[in-house]
Write a protein that holds these residues in place. Structure first.
Motif, PDB file in Angstrom:
ATOM      1  N   THR A 183       0.831  -1.206   0.000  1.00 59.48           N
ATOM      2  CA  THR A 183       0.000   0.000   0.000  1.00 59.48           C
ATOM      3  C   THR A 183       0.865   1.254   0.000  1.00 59.48           C
ATOM      4  O   THR A 183       0.521   2.251  -0.660  1.00 59.48           O
ATOM      5  CB  THR A 183      -0.957   0.013   1.206  1.00 59.48           C
ATOM      6  N   MET A 219      -3.156   4.596  -5.445  1.00 61.12           N
ATOM      7  CA  MET A 219      -4.068   4.337  -4.341  1.00 61.12           C
ATOM      8  C   MET A 219      -4.156   5.606  -3.505  1.00 61.12           C
ATOM      9  O   MET A 219      -3.142   6.276  -3.286  1.00 61.12           O
ATOM     10  CB  MET A 219      -3.568   3.160  -3.500  1.00 61.12           C
ATOM     11  N   GLU A 234      -6.723   7.282   1.864  1.00 56.47           N
ATOM     12  CA  GLU A 234      -7.871   6.672   2.546  1.00 56.47           C
ATOM     13  C   GLU A 234      -7.986   5.191   2.186  1.00 56.47           C
ATOM     14  O   GLU A 234      -8.243   4.344   3.059  1.00 56.47           O
ATOM     15  CB  GLU A 234      -9.172   7.397   2.163  1.00 56.47           C
ATOM     16  N   GLU A 235      -7.796   4.865   0.918  1.00 48.82           N
ATOM     17  CA  GLU A 235      -7.876   3.465   0.481  1.00 48.82           C
ATOM     18  C   GLU A 235      -6.775   2.627   1.133  1.00 48.82           C
ATOM     19  O   GLU A 235      -7.028   1.489   1.561  1.00 48.82           O
ATOM     20  CB  GLU A 235      -7.765   3.389  -1.040  1.00 48.82           C
ATOM     21  N   LYS A 253      -7.642   2.098   4.871  1.00 49.77           N
ATOM     22  CA  LYS A 253      -8.753   1.162   5.032  1.00 49.77           C
ATOM     23  C   LYS A 253      -8.313  -0.275   4.747  1.00 49.77           C
ATOM     24  O   LYS A 253      -8.732  -1.215   5.433  1.00 49.77           O
ATOM     25  CB  LYS A 253      -9.912   1.550   4.122  1.00 49.77           C
TER      26      LYS A 253
END
Length: 427
Positions: free
Chosen positions: A399, A408, A411-412, A415
């Motif tokens: 990530t 990305m 926030e993605e 999460k």
């Protein structure tokens, strides 16, 4: 998590022990029948190879008839190769690691020897470093080095453009702007292996919210990985990318190939956020750069509450022993020699890094600086990918990599981390 799961995390294609690239194996035939042999694996380069070889030579002189066969594997290949070896019952007798959650998975599967009741003076080791290899009050490794993560910079470039060491993050951004105006890459980055970029996320989280943010998310004590601090940290990363703070193509460059370091050596880039091993690389690859090299800590964020003395650092190498070694007594003596006072002093003098062993005299310029910073740190954060369980650690790197690649949103990413943490940690 079982070892098979580890294998799936690190291996995309099948890697055989014979076919792995990047190794430097030193194996010799038995001098005579009945000679005992131990196999040792590590991932270090440069002066550290000679430091370990000298320690091994002392061990062999103290134990006639014993031969240590050394395998050195590049850092980015080491993890997957050791996972393959562990899974196939071909693990080395002694191996280096970073401790933390990565070593813990081998401990949980019964692959690592418990050292707690061995004849070892554990009081010689710095407590924080020893805690990194302690699970359920049992000790599974002996730490030798502590590698801080700091900014290196080119003093000549800074002087040429009237730049000073940044005290705040806003100062750093001003430096980025000045360097871009003069066609100098502000920050060198080779993020293909994903861990170099992760240093930025760790520091942004720490400087924004302090050391408790990660601890609470990891220990599931309130705040999670979707906390606003993690989101904000991702925004800071993407702001740097959008400002053009890094060299082109940074997400596709492997660190081990040395391209980011070459940008520093040749003056194309002015700064690099990297481990203490960079000192070792400089002295091995381009010693004339050392005269130009300066260091500074990650600056404070005016909007953050994190203590600016907080440091991120890794504990490596940590020497461990496989559970089913044929010569457990000799293996214990070997890791004792690899963390002896003589080895520790040699490590400090020749590698430019801090040791996890008390009472060592420090004369090296960079070791002195790093030691002072670590001793004065309010908190030391070990790498997320070496602290978290492997599956969550891999997602963290993935990530963060996607944040740098702008594929990305913050926030993605946050999460996704929290969703996986609930699956793994909330059991």
């Amino acid at each position: 998590m079982k070892l098979k799961r580890l294998l799936l995390l690190f291996i995309v294609t099948c890697i055989s022990l014979v076919g792995c690239q990047g190794s430097n194996e030193s194996k010799e035939p038995n001098a005579s029948k009945g000679q005992k042999e131990l196999e040792l694996w590590h991932f270090d380069t440069g002066a550290r190879i000679e430091i370990y070889n000298d320690a091994i030579k002392r061990f062999e002189e103290k134990h006639p008839g014993v031969k240590v066969n050394v395998v050195q594997v590049q850092n980015d290949d080491y993890k997957q190769r050791l996972v393959v070896a562990m899974s196939g019952g071909q693990a080395p007798d002694v191996f280096a690691s970073w401790g933390g959650g990565w070593l813990e998975e081998f401990v949980k599967s019964g692959q690592v020897k418990d050292l707690t009741n061995e004849d070892i003076e554990f009081d010689r080791f710095i407590e924080t470093a020893l805690e990194n290899v302690t699970y359920d009050n049992k000790i599974y490794g002996l730490p030798l080095g502590i590698s801080p993560y700091i900014f290196y910079y080119n003093k000549e470039i800074f002087e040429k453009y009237g730049l000073e060491i940044p005290e705040t993050y806003d100062d750093l951004l001003e430096i980025v702007d000045v360097l871009k105006e003069h066609d100098v890459y502000p920050i060198a980055l080779a993020n293909q292996p994903k861990w170099p970029g992760a240093f930025f996320l760790m520091y942004f989280v720490d400087r924004l919210g302090g050391e408790d943010v990660f601890k609470q998310a990891y220990r599931r004590e309130g705040k999670g990985f979707d906390d606003e601090v993690f989101v904000k940290a991702g925004e800071y990363i993407q702001d740097l990318v959008n400002k053009g703070a890094f060299n082109p193509g940074f997400n596709g460059l492997p660190y081990d190939s040395g391209q980011a370091r070459q940008l520093m050596y040749t003056g194309q880039a002015a700064m690099l956020l990297q481990t203490g091993a960079f000192v070792n690389h400089v002295r091995e690859e381009f010693p004339e750069f050392e005269e130009k090299m300066g260091v500074f800590q990650f600056p404070k964020l005016d909007e953050g509450i994190g203590d600016p003395t907080n440091m991120s650092a890794g504990v490596s190498p940590t020497w461990s022993i496989k559970e089913d070694t044929e010569h457990p007594e000799l293996a214990v003596e070997l890791i004792k020699e690899l963390t002896s006072d003589e080895t520790a002093q040699d490590y400090v003098d020749r590698s430019g890094n801090v040791v996890a062993i008390k009472g060592v005299e420090v004369e090296d310029e960079y070791t002195s600086i790093f030691t002072e910073w670590i001793n004065n740190a309010n908190s030391i954060q070990f790498p997320y990918d070496q602290t978290l369980p492997p599956e969550l650690a891999e997602l963290h790197k993935n990530t963060t990599f996607d944040l740098f690649g702008l594929t990305m949103t913050p926030e993605e990413a946050a999460k996704a981390m929290e969703k996986k943490a609930k699956e793994i940690l909330d059991k």
